[in-house]
Each structure stands twice: as structure tokens, then as C-alpha cells.
Scaffold this motif. Structure first.
Motif, PDB file in Angstrom:
ATOM      1  N   GLY A 109       0.791  -1.227   0.000  1.00  0.00           N
ATOM      2  CA  GLY A 109       0.000   0.000   0.000  1.00  0.00           C
ATOM      3  C   GLY A 109       0.822   1.276   0.000  1.00  0.00           C
ATOM      4  O   GLY A 109       0.281   2.365   0.146  1.00  0.00           O
ATOM      5  N   ARG A 110       2.132   1.161  -0.189  1.00  0.00           N
ATOM      6  CA  ARG A 110       2.999   2.340  -0.199  1.00  0.00           C
ATOM      7  C   ARG A 110       3.200   2.919  -1.589  1.00  0.00           C
ATOM      8  O   ARG A 110       3.796   3.980  -1.740  1.00  0.00           O
ATOM      9  CB  ARG A 110       4.369   2.004   0.408  1.00  0.00           C
ATOM     10  N   LEU A 111       2.725   2.244  -2.610  1.00  0.00           N
ATOM     11  CA  LEU A 111       2.873   2.705  -3.987  1.00  0.00           C
ATOM     12  C   LEU A 111       1.584   2.390  -4.728  1.00  0.00           C
ATOM     13  O   LEU A 111       0.964   1.345  -4.486  1.00  0.00           O
ATOM     14  CB  LEU A 111       4.054   1.991  -4.665  1.00  0.00           C
ATOM     15  N   SER A 112       1.198   3.274  -5.631  1.00  0.00           N
ATOM     16  CA  SER A 112      -0.046   3.041  -6.377  1.00  0.00           C
ATOM     17  C   SER A 112       0.125   1.855  -7.317  1.00  0.00           C
ATOM     18  O   SER A 112       1.232   1.559  -7.779  1.00  0.00           O
ATOM     19  CB  SER A 112      -0.440   4.286  -7.171  1.00  0.00           C
ATOM     20  N   ILE A 113      -0.982   1.229  -7.614  1.00  0.00           N
ATOM     21  CA  ILE A 113      -0.959   0.085  -8.523  1.00  0.00           C
ATOM     22  C   ILE A 113      -0.520   0.520  -9.918  1.00  0.00           C
ATOM     23  O   ILE A 113       0.154  -0.215 -10.631  1.00  0.00           O
ATOM     24  CB  ILE A 113      -2.330  -0.613  -8.532  1.00  0.00           C
ATOM     25  N   GLU A 114      -0.868   1.746 -10.316  1.00  0.00           N
ATOM     26  CA  GLU A 114      -0.479   2.261 -11.627  1.00  0.00           C
ATOM     27  C   GLU A 114       1.043   2.441 -11.724  1.00  0.00           C
ATOM     28  O   GLU A 114       1.657   2.103 -12.741  1.00  0.00           O
ATOM     29  CB  GLU A 114      -1.175   3.583 -11.932  1.00  0.00           C
ATOM     30  N   ASP A 115       1.638   2.980 -10.666  1.00  0.00           N
ATOM     31  CA  ASP A 115       3.090   3.162 -10.658  1.00  0.00           C
ATOM     32  C   ASP A 115       3.817   1.814 -10.659  1.00  0.00           C
ATOM     33  O   ASP A 115       4.834   1.640 -11.333  1.00  0.00           O
ATOM     34  CB  ASP A 115       3.538   3.997  -9.464  1.00  0.00           C
ATOM     35  N   ALA A 116       3.280   0.852  -9.927  1.00  0.00           N
ATOM     36  CA  ALA A 116       3.883  -0.485  -9.896  1.00  0.00           C
ATOM     37  C   ALA A 116       3.791  -1.133 -11.269  1.00  0.00           C
ATOM     38  O   ALA A 116       4.762  -1.749 -11.737  1.00  0.00           O
ATOM     39  CB  ALA A 116       3.189  -1.353  -8.856  1.00  0.00           C
ATOM     40  N   ARG A 117       2.660  -0.975 -11.922  1.00  0.00           N
ATOM     41  CA  ARG A 117       2.475  -1.539 -13.257  1.00  0.00           C
ATOM     42  C   ARG A 117       3.480  -0.943 -14.234  1.00  0.00           C
ATOM     43  O   ARG A 117       4.070  -1.640 -15.051  1.00  0.00           O
ATOM     44  CB  ARG A 117       1.046  -1.302 -13.743  1.00  0.00           C
ATOM     45  N   ALA A 118       3.676   0.377 -14.143  1.00  0.00           N
ATOM     46  CA  ALA A 118       4.633   1.054 -15.018  1.00  0.00           C
ATOM     47  C   ALA A 118       6.051   0.527 -14.787  1.00  0.00           C
ATOM     48  O   ALA A 118       6.793   0.273 -15.745  1.00  0.00           O
ATOM     49  CB  ALA A 118       4.569   2.561 -14.796  1.00  0.00           C
ATOM     50  N   CYS A 119       6.428   0.335 -13.544  1.00  0.00           N
ATOM     51  CA  CYS A 119       7.766  -0.193 -13.222  1.00  0.00           C
ATOM     52  C   CYS A 119       7.951  -1.601 -13.774  1.00  0.00           C
ATOM     53  O   CYS A 119       9.004  -1.931 -14.327  1.00  0.00           O
ATOM     54  CB  CYS A 119       7.991  -0.210 -11.712  1.00  0.00           C
ATOM     55  N   PHE A 120       6.933  -2.428 -13.635  1.00  0.00           N
ATOM     56  CA  PHE A 120       7.019  -3.794 -14.150  1.00  0.00           C
ATOM     57  C   PHE A 120       7.134  -3.780 -15.671  1.00  0.00           C
ATOM     58  O   PHE A 120       7.923  -4.534 -16.250  1.00  0.00           O
ATOM     59  CB  PHE A 120       5.811  -4.619 -13.700  1.00  0.00           C
ATOM     60  N   GLY A 121       6.381  -2.917 -16.319  1.00  0.00           N
ATOM     61  CA  GLY A 121       6.454  -2.800 -17.772  1.00  0.00           C
ATOM     62  C   GLY A 121       7.846  -2.402 -18.242  1.00  0.00           C
ATOM     63  O   GLY A 121       8.355  -2.940 -19.233  1.00  0.00           O
ATOM     64  N   LEU A 122       8.482  -1.480 -17.524  1.00  0.00           N
ATOM     65  CA  LEU A 122       9.847  -1.074 -17.879  1.00  0.00           C
ATOM     66  C   LEU A 122      10.841  -2.222 -17.687  1.00  0.00           C
ATOM     67  O   LEU A 122      11.771  -2.388 -18.481  1.00  0.00           O
ATOM     68  CB  LEU A 122      10.272   0.136 -17.047  1.00  0.00           C
ATOM     69  N   ALA A 123      10.635  -3.006 -16.649  1.00  0.00           N
ATOM     70  CA  ALA A 123      11.519  -4.153 -16.408  1.00  0.00           C
ATOM     71  C   ALA A 123      11.372  -5.192 -17.513  1.00  0.00           C
ATOM     72  O   ALA A 123      12.359  -5.754 -17.984  1.00  0.00           O
ATOM     73  CB  ALA A 123      11.233  -4.767 -15.044  1.00  0.00           C
ATOM     74  N   LEU A 124      10.123  -5.447 -17.937  1.00  0.00           N
ATOM     75  CA  LEU A 124       9.908  -6.372 -19.036  1.00  0.00           C
ATOM     76  C   LEU A 124      10.574  -5.866 -20.320  1.00  0.00           C
ATOM     77  O   LEU A 124      11.209  -6.632 -21.043  1.00  0.00           O
ATOM     78  CB  LEU A 124       8.411  -6.570 -19.287  1.00  0.00           C
ATOM     79  N   LYS A 125      10.423  -4.565 -20.556  1.00  0.00           N
ATOM     80  CA  LYS A 125      11.016  -3.973 -21.756  1.00  0.00           C
ATOM     81  C   LYS A 125      12.536  -4.076 -21.717  1.00  0.00           C
ATOM     82  O   LYS A 125      13.174  -4.440 -22.709  1.00  0.00           O
ATOM     83  CB  LYS A 125      10.581  -2.516 -21.877  1.00  0.00           C
TER      84      LYS A 125
END
Length: 79
Positions: free
Chosen positions: A58-74
Motif C-alpha cells: 500500500g505504499r505505492l499506487s498500482i499504476e506506478d507499480a504496473r509502469a515499473c514492471f512494464g519497464l523491467a519487461l522492456k
């Protein structure tokens, strides 16, 4: 820990990844499920790991987490 889901989910290596919990498991599994993440991991991988934990906590928004994961996949060139 909160259970939260992304909309839309990610599809990587034929696996549906619906949220931070599944993403964290995908990133850290040893063999079997995660046969496509490179052995050498980049800076986006480390950031995404922390982001998944923060989102579940709950310390980070789900949208920000999704963006970080997308960058890692890329960065890892995983499709």
C-alpha cells in the motif's frame, strides 16, 4: 498485504500477470514458470521488485507499480 489487480494484465512468456503479487512471483521464480527472464538482471528489474513489494504493502499506487514492471519487461526484452 493487499491483493490488487491490473487492468489490463501483462502477458509475458505465455503467462498472464494480473498484479504485483503475480509479477513479483514471476520475477523471482527459479525455473519452471520463469524460463524467460535473463540471468543478468538490470536496474529496472531491481526497481520493479521494490515497486511490487511497495504496491502490495500500500505504499505505492498500482499504476506506478504496473509502469515499473512494464519497464523491467522492456529492459529484459520479454514479450
Amino acid at each position: 498485504m493487499r491483493t490488487v489487480f491490473w487492468d489490463p494484465p501483462f502477458f509475458a512468456c505465455g503467462i498472464v500477470i494480473r498484479g504485483p503479487f503475480e509479477a513479483y512471483g514471476f520475477m523471482n521464480s527459479r525455473g519452471g514458470q520463469n524460463v524467460c527472464w535473463p540471468v543478468v538482471k538490470g536496474s529496472q528489474f531491481a526497481k520493479a521488485q521494490l515497486a511490487m513489494l511497495a504496491a502490495m504493502d500500500g505504499r505505492l499506487s498500482i499504476e506506478d507499480a504496473r509502469a515499473c514492471f512494464g519497464l523491467a519487461l522492456k529492459e529484459a526484452q520479454i514479450t
